[in-house]
Motif scaffolding. Structure first.
Motif, PDB file in Angstrom:
ATOM      1  N   SER A 195      29.718  30.294  74.825  1.00 13.99           N
ATOM      2  CA  SER A 195      29.677  30.713  73.399  1.00 13.99           C
ATOM      3  C   SER A 195      28.082  30.907  72.937  1.00 13.99           C
ATOM      4  O   SER A 195      27.649  31.545  72.044  1.00 13.99           O
ATOM      5  CB  SER A 195      29.889  29.575  72.238  1.00 13.99           C
ATOM      6  OG  SER A 195      29.287  28.411  72.599  1.00 13.99           O
ATOM      7  N   THR A 196      27.135  30.458  73.916  1.00 12.52           N
ATOM      8  CA  THR A 196      25.785  30.541  73.726  1.00 12.52           C
ATOM      9  C   THR A 196      25.373  32.130  74.113  1.00 12.52           C
ATOM     10  O   THR A 196      24.019  32.473  74.220  1.00 12.52           O
ATOM     11  CB  THR A 196      25.058  29.555  74.625  1.00 12.52           C
ATOM     12  OG1 THR A 196      25.226  29.393  75.886  1.00 12.52           O
ATOM     13  CG2 THR A 196      25.372  28.239  73.902  1.00 12.52           C
ATOM     14  N   ASN A 197      26.091  32.803  74.932  1.00  9.02           N
ATOM     15  CA  ASN A 197      25.779  34.177  75.109  1.00  9.02           C
ATOM     16  C   ASN A 197      25.528  35.089  74.358  1.00  9.02           C
ATOM     17  O   ASN A 197      25.979  34.792  73.207  1.00  9.02           O
ATOM     18  CB  ASN A 197      27.144  34.810  76.015  1.00  9.02           C
ATOM     19  CG  ASN A 197      27.399  34.208  77.277  1.00  9.02           C
ATOM     20  OD1 ASN A 197      27.001  33.226  77.750  1.00  9.02           O
ATOM     21  ND2 ASN A 197      28.294  35.046  78.293  1.00  9.02           N
ATOM     22  N   GLU A 198      24.131  35.790  74.453  1.00  7.85           N
ATOM     23  CA  GLU A 198      23.903  36.549  73.481  1.00  7.85           C
ATOM     24  C   GLU A 198      24.722  37.576  73.031  1.00  7.85           C
ATOM     25  O   GLU A 198      25.295  38.314  73.895  1.00  7.85           O
ATOM     26  CB  GLU A 198      22.407  37.160  73.892  1.00  7.85           C
ATOM     27  CG  GLU A 198      21.947  37.763  72.573  1.00  7.85           C
ATOM     28  CD  GLU A 198      20.461  38.528  73.068  1.00  7.85           C
ATOM     29  OE1 GLU A 198      19.839  39.263  72.217  1.00  7.85           O
ATOM     30  OE2 GLU A 198      20.211  38.650  74.259  1.00  7.85           O
ATOM     31  N   VAL A 199      24.995  37.929  72.000  1.00  6.00           N
ATOM     32  CA  VAL A 199      26.095  38.983  71.279  1.00  6.00           C
ATOM     33  C   VAL A 199      25.153  40.375  71.081  1.00  6.00           C
ATOM     34  O   VAL A 199      24.043  40.362  70.511  1.00  6.00           O
ATOM     35  CB  VAL A 199      26.470  38.514  70.014  1.00  6.00           C
ATOM     36  CG1 VAL A 199      27.497  39.756  69.453  1.00  6.00           C
ATOM     37  CG2 VAL A 199      27.324  37.318  70.010  1.00  6.00           C
ATOM     38  N   THR A 200      25.479  41.341  71.797  1.00  7.57           N
ATOM     39  CA  THR A 200      24.663  42.325  71.729  1.00  7.57           C
ATOM     40  C   THR A 200      25.539  43.734  71.203  1.00  7.57           C
ATOM     41  O   THR A 200      24.654  44.737  71.151  1.00  7.57           O
ATOM     42  CB  THR A 200      24.314  42.976  73.270  1.00  7.57           C
ATOM     43  OG1 THR A 200      25.519  43.162  74.210  1.00  7.57           O
ATOM     44  CG2 THR A 200      23.496  41.563  73.868  1.00  7.57           C
ATOM     45  N   GLN A 201      26.622  43.433  70.882  1.00  8.07           N
ATOM     46  CA  GLN A 201      27.313  44.509  70.035  1.00  8.07           C
ATOM     47  C   GLN A 201      28.614  44.113  69.158  1.00  8.07           C
ATOM     48  O   GLN A 201      28.871  42.959  69.160  1.00  8.07           O
ATOM     49  CB  GLN A 201      28.027  45.543  71.143  1.00  8.07           C
ATOM     50  CG  GLN A 201      29.100  44.515  72.160  1.00  8.07           C
ATOM     51  CD  GLN A 201      29.669  45.755  73.070  1.00  8.07           C
ATOM     52  OE1 GLN A 201      30.381  46.751  72.600  1.00  8.07           O
ATOM     53  NE2 GLN A 201      29.391  45.679  74.354  1.00  8.07           N
ATOM     54  N   GLY A 202      28.610  44.964  68.236  1.00  5.65           N
ATOM     55  CA  GLY A 202      29.968  44.784  67.280  1.00  5.65           C
ATOM     56  C   GLY A 202      29.126  43.847  66.324  1.00  5.65           C
ATOM     57  O   GLY A 202      28.153  43.894  65.973  1.00  5.65           O
ATOM     58  N   ASN A 203      29.882  43.171  65.473  1.00  3.36           N
ATOM     59  CA  ASN A 203      29.638  42.275  64.240  1.00  3.36           C
ATOM     60  C   ASN A 203      29.701  41.074  64.531  1.00  3.36           C
ATOM     61  O   ASN A 203      30.130  40.361  65.635  1.00  3.36           O
ATOM     62  CB  ASN A 203      30.736  42.539  63.274  1.00  3.36           C
ATOM     63  CG  ASN A 203      30.449  43.917  62.592  1.00  3.36           C
ATOM     64  OD1 ASN A 203      29.399  44.561  62.773  1.00  3.36           O
ATOM     65  ND2 ASN A 203      31.517  44.376  61.882  1.00  3.36           N
ATOM     66  N   VAL A 204      28.794  40.070  63.855  1.00  2.00           N
ATOM     67  CA  VAL A 204      28.804  38.573  64.082  1.00  2.00           C
ATOM     68  C   VAL A 204      28.843  38.195  62.509  1.00  2.00           C
ATOM     69  O   VAL A 204      28.768  38.973  61.581  1.00  2.00           O
ATOM     70  CB  VAL A 204      27.429  38.076  64.518  1.00  2.00           C
ATOM     71  CG1 VAL A 204      27.362  38.527  66.077  1.00  2.00           C
ATOM     72  CG2 VAL A 204      26.151  38.454  63.674  1.00  2.00           C
ATOM     73  N   SER A 205      29.182  36.758  62.555  1.00  2.00           N
ATOM     74  CA  SER A 205      29.269  36.121  61.146  1.00  2.00           C
ATOM     75  C   SER A 205      28.007  36.212  60.560  1.00  2.00           C
ATOM     76  O   SER A 205      26.736  36.154  61.122  1.00  2.00           O
ATOM     77  CB  SER A 205      29.651  34.617  61.619  1.00  2.00           C
ATOM     78  OG  SER A 205      29.369  33.766  60.526  1.00  2.00           O
ATOM     79  N   SER A 206      28.122  36.353  59.195  1.00  2.00           N
ATOM     80  CA  SER A 206      26.899  36.630  58.380  1.00  2.00           C
ATOM     81  C   SER A 206      26.441  35.010  57.928  1.00  2.00           C
ATOM     82  O   SER A 206      25.274  35.068  57.188  1.00  2.00           O
ATOM     83  CB  SER A 206      27.498  37.235  57.204  1.00  2.00           C
ATOM     84  OG  SER A 206      28.118  36.496  56.219  1.00  2.00           O
TER      85      SER A 206
END
Length: 247
Positions: free
Chosen positions: A41-52
């Motif tokens: 879960s600590t992997n950096e998100v690089t695409q798409g949407n994330v929680s606000s």
């Protein structure tokens, strides 16, 4: 993380990820399972949407410091409507790029007090808290709560900021300053971890993680760091001359 992001991180088909997430598949190949289980879960998100959640809290915290909406918008590159909507909690998610823009702006402004008393008053009426009320490690966690008794600092600039903080003055510490203060309190005082966390307005686990990182860095640099244990020289029945020599 979106299905697409998990798919990229695990190197498996997005259809497989979606099928497993929906419960539509009862079994999966061992190799696929191992790839998915390796994603953290600590992997950096690089695409798409994330929680606000994190973006909303960061913008509200900047409001609480008295920063203007237009200033946040200019520094982040976001529209004023976007900043306003996020502050109002109208977005459940936002793009990765927008989230990063909010984070960058937060890092720039979180250690300075703004000049808009109207924005600060508005934030107070809404119950929004300043950055010091949030733990950097949990601000993105929907289950986390702010430390609502955190007091807005009155001094933010000048020399010897860490020393002044340790002496009890109300100042804002940047990331490096917080690490320096934690190092001093953990290495050179007998203050229990819980008291250090309370002093730093952080959780005990966050302080412990910072302390472990500091010790690891010091070991790599050839300067091992550890908590000091103080023993009164008077308890050793030393003479005054021996005590002066030891000092």
């Amino acid at each position: 993380m979106s299905y697409a992001q998990v798919s990229v991180a695990a190197d498996v088909s997005p259809t497989t990820v979606a099928g497993l997430a929906s419960g539509g598949r009862a079994t999966v190949l061992r190799g696929t399972a191992e790839k998915l289980m390796a994603v953290r879960s600590t992997n950096e998100v690089t695409q798409g949407n994330v929680s606000s959640v994190g973006a909303v809290r960061r913008i509200r915290a900047l409001y609480a410091l008295g920063h203007y909406q237009y200033q946040i918008a200019e520094l982040s590159g976001l529209s004023r409507d976007c900043v306003s909507d996020l502050a109002a909690g109208q977005w459940a998610a936002l793009s990765v790029d927008r989230d990063r823009a909010v984070r960058r702006t937060y890092d720039q402004l979180a250690m300075t007090v703004g000049t808009s008393w109207k924005t600060r008053r508005w934030a107070e009426r809404q119950g929004w808290v300043p950055p010091l009320a949030w733990d950097d490690d949990t601000i993105d966690d929907p289950k986390a709560f702010p430390q609502t008794d955190a007091i807005a600092p009155t001094y933010t600039e000048g020399a010897n900021v860490v020393d002044r903080f340790l002496m009890g003055e109300s100042v804002i510490l940047d990331a490096a300053g917080r690490r320096q203060a934690i190092q001093h309190l953990m290495e050179w005082t007998e203050m229990p971890l819980e008291q250090v966390a309370e002093r730093m307005e952080m959780t005990g686990s966050a302080v412990q993680r910072t302390w472990e990182r500091l010790k690891s860095e010091s070991r790599k640099a050839g300067r091992p760091m550890r908590r000091r244990v103080y023993v009164s020289l008077q308890d050793k029945n030393m003479t005054r001359h021996e005590m002066e020599s030891a000092a």
